[in-house]
Design an enzyme around this catalytic site. Sequence first.
Site, PDB file in Angstrom:
ATOM      1  CB  SER A   1      -0.826  -0.271   1.176  1.00 35.62           C
ATOM      2  OG  SER A   1      -1.494   0.962   1.278  1.00 35.62           O
TER       3      SER A   1
ATOM      4  CE  LYS B   1       0.163   5.205  -1.835  1.00 37.63           C
ATOM      5  NZ  LYS B   1      -0.480   4.887  -3.014  1.00 37.63           N
TER       6      LYS B   1
ATOM      7  CD1 TRP C   1      -7.636   3.523  -2.698  1.00 39.86           C
ATOM      8  CD2 TRP C   1      -9.357   4.063  -3.825  1.00 39.86           C
ATOM      9  NE1 TRP C   1      -7.857   5.106  -2.440  1.00 39.86           N
ATOM     10  CE2 TRP C   1      -8.895   4.543  -2.899  1.00 39.86           C
ATOM     11  CE3 TRP C   1     -10.985   4.086  -4.276  1.00 39.86           C
ATOM     12  CZ2 TRP C   1      -9.127   6.263  -2.467  1.00 39.86           C
ATOM     13  CZ3 TRP C   1     -11.360   5.689  -4.453  1.00 39.86           C
ATOM     14  CH2 TRP C   1     -10.734   6.832  -3.497  1.00 39.86           C
TER      15      TRP C   1
ATOM     16  CG  HIS D   1      -5.189  -2.521   0.091  1.00 35.95           C
ATOM     17  ND1 HIS D   1      -4.180  -1.722  -1.239  1.00 35.95           N
ATOM     18  CD2 HIS D   1      -5.388  -2.228   0.962  1.00 35.95           C
ATOM     19  CE1 HIS D   1      -3.276  -1.170  -0.550  1.00 35.95           C
ATOM     20  NE2 HIS D   1      -3.914  -0.906   0.607  1.00 35.95           N
TER      21      HIS D   1
END
Length: 421
Positions: free
Chosen positions: A261, A265, A352, A402
């Site tokens: 998540s 990044k 998403w 997720h």
Amino acid sequence: MKLLTCFVCSLFVLSMYTAQSQTNYDESMVPSFEIPDPLLTFNGEKIKSVKEWEKIRRPELLQFFENNVYGKIPKSLKIDSYTILEQDDNALNGKAKRKQVELTFKNNGKTLRYTILIYLPKNNVKNPVFLGYNFYGNHTITEDKAVIISSAWANNNESFGIENNTLTEESRGKRTHRWAVDKILDAGYGLATIYYGEVDPDRNDFSDGVHSLLYQKSQNQPKPAEWGSIAAWSWGMARALDYFEKDHDIDASKVISFGHSRLGKTSLWAGATDQRFAGVISNNSGCGGATLSKRKFGETLAVINERFPHWFCDNFNQYGNNEEALPIDQHQLLSLIAPRPLYVASAEGDQWADPRGEFLSAHYATQVYNLYGKKGIETMEMPKVNEPIHNTVSYHIRTGKHDVTDYDWDNYIKWANVFVK
């Protein structure tokens, strides 16, 4: 004052509801856009060799991401000292070595400390290591009672028993399912993890993390082109790597940057900015991570910058609802990791994060890997669910939501065995 506060909160909730209600999950509604060529410089020069990539194109791409997306670190900040808080050569019922190492940093009359939890196989050799942050404290990744509970600020989480922004014993082992410690150790790898809130608390406040150690006189927040939280967390991973170079039990040349998540990044930016990382894993990193921003699918730049204004540098705000103005896209971030192994993973139930955008980003980064004679995602056709593509650039989309699962770790370990270990 209470009425005003409630009104402001209501406006924020309404804006988030409106943003998400307008979110596009329809592939036919993805706008047409041009993919920025990773091998074409900003002044139109075509890159044809590794030398040209490394001397011309890579530096200008890295500089753009630094100044306009994640933010540039104002100056270097090295480890002042490190302390082994605890160690045990018979941890996890005799299966592993455990170390808890505190790194200390000092500058501007301020001090920052964070702790790395390390599990290593009992094999008396230098071990390759997966390094990644956790969201709620080192003690949440294991039932191991010896793991120290952080005193750093944490987001409240009722299901974890976290109130008043304080971590407690109640949350021990709450995230064991995300960290396949036994699988990792059995495969001959170590696992190192850090509670990200010790490096920079995940809130829009730049007074209580690492940023304040590098402020100029009278400065109380980063300048528009200076680092946000993702760059700060990436910095913390690089400093952990500095420590690993001093640890005789760790093979610092084989450390894999891992993240899920927002921390996916982070792992990508850490891998792009520090070429010592031997491999990089992005797990469901989505917008501002692996996925293509210009697709405007799922989470968008406007939404992420409104919800989490501290993650990126302020200059990134100019591209909210204005992705077409971006001269780059996230596949070029992935290309900065070349020729080192890269794994991008998605989840079918995580629209998403835009799984197709993550896949395409890996595909478009592949041409840079091809310069080095490395194979990546050579096709634009997504693989079927749970049918991974394993090359120097690897990709899978799995069933589920997720999260991080044993399926993910099984594939990361297989990939690392071939391309890193």
